[in-house]
Design a protein around this motif. Structure first.
Motif, PDB file in Angstrom:
ATOM      1  N   PRO A 119       0.813  -1.218   0.000  1.00  0.00           N
ATOM      2  CA  PRO A 119       0.000   0.000   0.000  1.00  0.00           C
ATOM      3  C   PRO A 119       0.849   1.271   0.000  1.00  0.00           C
ATOM      4  CG  PRO A 119      -0.731  -1.562   1.674  1.00  0.00           C
ATOM      5  CD  PRO A 119       0.601  -2.031   1.200  1.00  0.00           C
ATOM      6  N   VAL A 120       0.352   2.263  -0.714  1.00  0.00           N
ATOM      7  CA  VAL A 120       0.989   3.579  -0.792  1.00  0.00           C
ATOM      8  C   VAL A 120      -0.091   4.632  -0.623  1.00  0.00           C
ATOM      9  CG1 VAL A 120       2.205   5.213  -2.298  1.00  0.00           C
ATOM     10  CG2 VAL A 120       2.822   2.798  -2.345  1.00  0.00           C
ATOM     11  N   GLY A 121       0.214   5.711   0.083  1.00  0.00           N
ATOM     12  CA  GLY A 121      -0.704   6.843   0.074  1.00  0.00           C
ATOM     13  C   GLY A 121      -1.264   7.251   1.407  1.00  0.00           C
ATOM     14  N   GLY A 122      -2.075   8.315   1.352  1.00  0.00           N
ATOM     15  CA  GLY A 122      -2.760   8.802   2.535  1.00  0.00           C
ATOM     16  C   GLY A 122      -2.058   9.953   3.235  1.00  0.00           C
ATOM     17  N   PHE A 123      -1.015  10.521   2.622  1.00  0.00           N
ATOM     18  CA  PHE A 123      -0.340  11.658   3.242  1.00  0.00           C
ATOM     19  C   PHE A 123      -0.416  12.856   2.294  1.00  0.00           C
ATOM     20  CE2 PHE A 123       2.714   9.256   0.763  1.00  0.00           C
ATOM     21  CZ  PHE A 123       3.372  10.234   0.033  1.00  0.00           C
ATOM     22  N   ASN A 124      -0.506  14.040   2.869  1.00  0.00           N
ATOM     23  CA  ASN A 124      -0.547  15.282   2.098  1.00  0.00           C
ATOM     24  C   ASN A 124      -1.511  15.172   0.915  1.00  0.00           C
ATOM     25  OD1 ASN A 124       1.328  16.181   3.912  1.00  0.00           O
ATOM     26  ND2 ASN A 124       3.071  15.862   2.586  1.00  0.00           N
ATOM     27  N   TRP A 125      -0.999  15.394  -0.327  1.00  0.00           N
ATOM     28  CA  TRP A 125      -1.844  15.368  -1.530  1.00  0.00           C
ATOM     29  C   TRP A 125      -1.862  13.991  -2.177  1.00  0.00           C
ATOM     30  CZ3 TRP A 125      -4.831  19.468  -2.904  1.00  0.00           C
ATOM     31  CH2 TRP A 125      -4.533  20.689  -2.306  1.00  0.00           C
ATOM     32  N   CYS A 126      -1.261  13.016  -1.532  1.00  0.00           N
ATOM     33  CA  CYS A 126      -1.174  11.681  -2.127  1.00  0.00           C
ATOM     34  C   CYS A 126      -2.466  10.903  -1.903  1.00  0.00           C
ATOM     35  CB  CYS A 126       0.002  10.913  -1.526  1.00  0.00           C
ATOM     36  SG  CYS A 126       0.234   9.264  -2.229  1.00  0.00           S
ATOM     37  N   PRO A 127      -3.124  10.426  -2.977  1.00  0.00           N
ATOM     38  CA  PRO A 127      -4.335   9.616  -2.811  1.00  0.00           C
ATOM     39  C   PRO A 127      -4.096   8.450  -1.866  1.00  0.00           C
ATOM     40  CG  PRO A 127      -4.048  10.199  -5.101  1.00  0.00           C
ATOM     41  CD  PRO A 127      -2.792  10.634  -4.397  1.00  0.00           C
ATOM     42  N   ASN A 128      -5.122   8.105  -1.082  1.00  0.00           N
ATOM     43  CA  ASN A 128      -4.941   7.029  -0.111  1.00  0.00           C
ATOM     44  C   ASN A 128      -4.857   5.664  -0.794  1.00  0.00           C
ATOM     45  OD1 ASN A 128      -7.579   6.093  -0.635  1.00  0.00           O
ATOM     46  ND2 ASN A 128      -8.457   7.362   0.973  1.00  0.00           N
ATOM     47  N   ALA A 129      -4.565   4.650   0.003  1.00  0.00           N
ATOM     48  CA  ALA A 129      -4.330   3.312  -0.543  1.00  0.00           C
ATOM     49  C   ALA A 129      -5.516   2.798  -1.348  1.00  0.00           C
ATOM     50  CB  ALA A 129      -4.003   2.341   0.599  1.00  0.00           C
ATOM     51  N   GLU A 130      -6.719   3.081  -0.883  1.00  0.00           N
ATOM     52  CA  GLU A 130      -7.929   2.628  -1.578  1.00  0.00           C
ATOM     53  C   GLU A 130      -8.010   3.219  -2.982  1.00  0.00           C
ATOM     54  OE1 GLU A 130     -12.737   3.216  -1.003  1.00  0.00           O
ATOM     55  OE2 GLU A 130     -11.431   3.151   0.762  1.00  0.00           O
ATOM     56  N   HIS A 131      -7.748   4.525  -3.099  1.00  0.00           N
ATOM     57  CA  HIS A 131      -7.772   5.178  -4.410  1.00  0.00           C
ATOM     58  C   HIS A 131      -6.624   4.699  -5.293  1.00  0.00           C
ATOM     59  CE1 HIS A 131     -10.247   8.449  -2.341  1.00  0.00           C
ATOM     60  NE2 HIS A 131     -10.997   8.011  -3.326  1.00  0.00           N
ATOM     61  N   GLN A 132      -5.482   4.435  -4.689  1.00  0.00           N
ATOM     62  CA  GLN A 132      -4.325   3.985  -5.466  1.00  0.00           C
ATOM     63  C   GLN A 132      -4.596   2.633  -6.130  1.00  0.00           C
ATOM     64  OE1 GLN A 132      -1.702   5.683  -6.171  1.00  0.00           O
ATOM     65  NE2 GLN A 132      -0.998   6.931  -4.472  1.00  0.00           N
ATOM     66  N   VAL A 133      -5.241   1.731  -5.399  1.00  0.00           N
ATOM     67  CA  VAL A 133      -5.543   0.413  -5.961  1.00  0.00           C
ATOM     68  C   VAL A 133      -6.558   0.539  -7.088  1.00  0.00           C
ATOM     69  CG1 VAL A 133      -6.434  -1.900  -5.480  1.00  0.00           C
ATOM     70  CG2 VAL A 133      -5.004  -0.754  -3.788  1.00  0.00           C
ATOM     71  N   ALA A 134      -7.587   1.364  -6.878  1.00  0.00           N
ATOM     72  CA  ALA A 134      -8.592   1.580  -7.925  1.00  0.00           C
ATOM     73  C   ALA A 134      -7.964   2.225  -9.156  1.00  0.00           C
ATOM     74  CB  ALA A 134      -9.723   2.453  -7.391  1.00  0.00           C
ATOM     75  N   LEU A 135      -7.051   3.165  -8.925  1.00  0.00           N
ATOM     76  CA  LEU A 135      -6.340   3.812 -10.024  1.00  0.00           C
ATOM     77  C   LEU A 135      -5.520   2.791 -10.800  1.00  0.00           C
ATOM     78  CD1 LEU A 135      -5.397   6.423 -11.485  1.00  0.00           C
ATOM     79  CD2 LEU A 135      -3.568   6.583  -9.771  1.00  0.00           C
ATOM     80  N   ALA A 136      -4.788   1.945 -10.087  1.00  0.00           N
ATOM     81  CA  ALA A 136      -3.967   0.921 -10.739  1.00  0.00           C
ATOM     82  C   ALA A 136      -4.825  -0.037 -11.554  1.00  0.00           C
ATOM     83  CB  ALA A 136      -3.174   0.144  -9.682  1.00  0.00           C
ATOM     84  N   LYS A 137      -5.986  -0.395 -11.021  1.00  0.00           N
ATOM     85  CA  LYS A 137      -6.897  -1.295 -11.728  1.00  0.00           C
ATOM     86  C   LYS A 137      -7.367  -0.664 -13.038  1.00  0.00           C
ATOM     87  CE  LYS A 137     -11.281  -3.817 -11.066  1.00  0.00           C
ATOM     88  NZ  LYS A 137     -12.155  -3.154 -12.045  1.00  0.00           N
ATOM     89  N   GLY A 138      -7.783   0.605 -12.970  1.00  0.00           N
ATOM     90  CA  GLY A 138      -8.275   1.281 -14.163  1.00  0.00           C
ATOM     91  C   GLY A 138      -7.195   1.507 -15.204  1.00  0.00           C
TER      92      GLY A 138
END
Length: 264
Positions: free
Chosen positions: A178-197
């Motif tokens: 998991p990556v994300g959830g700090f400052n302007w970085c999308p959280n882990a949930e959004h990162q996985v959805a982004l990677a899928k798309g």
């Protein structure tokens, strides 16, 4: 969260095999050698059921979203990954892009007029200068450490390994690391959805993960204007630091095998 839990090692939690990156001390030579190694591992992974990703061998495990919990147990760790995968599968990609735009691209704007200006920036310009960017495409060479965000950090391959993450669907890698959830970085949930798309629409595979950066390998670089602009809008919503506007995004995406995302 105590110090012991903050420093859980990804390799230990995953229990996956890994291969040290090639490190001869000659950076240029190593860039090419590790690129060849990555491409070979991609082919092997398709047959054997794993996806290779370059990470720091001391990559630490951080989960910022409290609802997912935290664990440093090999037995419990897959629960978090499954939650992230399930959430990514519940909604269509367009909905996730909308969440990225609302939660990150527009986050912090106080006035209606500012929101209107920002949303207008997600519409491709129609100028001679901009359209000329699509008149000629020179496909960029894929080389680790060059034409990518990682090159600006001058990382040492001595510190990196190829983790052979045991997943068949490449986008699931970000659910296990998991990556994300700090400052302007999308959280882990959004990162996985982004990677899928990005994988399903453009064939993008995760090639490199660090604490604050993710790099995608694009086997077939985008050469059509409509495809480049579609990807540009998504990447602008996810990472406005790197993909500041359509002009910048097109320069980075058009004909490139690497899409890099980095958050401060």
């Amino acid at each position: 969260m105590d110090e012991k839990k903050q420093s859980a090692n990804i390799i230990d939690l995953l229990g996956c095999k890994y291969i040290p990156a090639i490190n001869s001390g000659d950076n240029k030579k190593d860039n090419y050698a590790n690129t060849e190694l990555y491409l070979r591992l991609l082919k092997e992974g398709e047959k054997e059921g794993f996806c290779p990703v370059l990470i720091d061998k001391e990559t630490r495990h951080y989960i910022y979203e409290p609802q997912y919990g935290y664990t440093d147990s090999k037995e419990d760790y897959p629960k978090i990954s499954r939650i992230l995968i399930e959430r990514a599968e519940r909604s269509c990609f367009e909905v996730w892009v909308g969440k990225l735009i609302y939660n990150y691209y527009l986050d912090g704007l106080e006035y209606e007029e500012d929101v209107a200006v920002s949303l207008n920036e997600l519409i491709p310009p129609n100028t001679i200068k901009y359209n000329r960017k699509f008149e000629k495409c020179v496909e960029k060479e894929f080389i680790f450490g060059e034409n990518s965000i990682s090159s600006s950090y001058n990382f040492s391959f001595e510190e990196l390994v190829f983790a052979l993450v045991p997943v068949k669907r490449p986008w699931e890698v970000l659910a296990w690391i998991p990556v994300g959830g700090f400052n302007w970085c999308p959280n882990a949930e959004h990162q996985v959805a982004l990677a899928k798309g990005l994988y399903e629409q453009f064939g993008a595979r995760i090639a490199y993960i660090s604490f604050s950066a993710v790099e995608y390998y694009i086997p077939s670089p985008l050469l059509k204007k409509e495809d480049v602009e579609k990807a540009a809008k998504v990447l602008m919503a996810a990472d406005m630091d790197v993909y500041q506007d359509f002009e910048v995004a097109v320069d980075l995406i058009f004909g490139s095998h690497i899409w890099h995302l980095w958050w401060d």
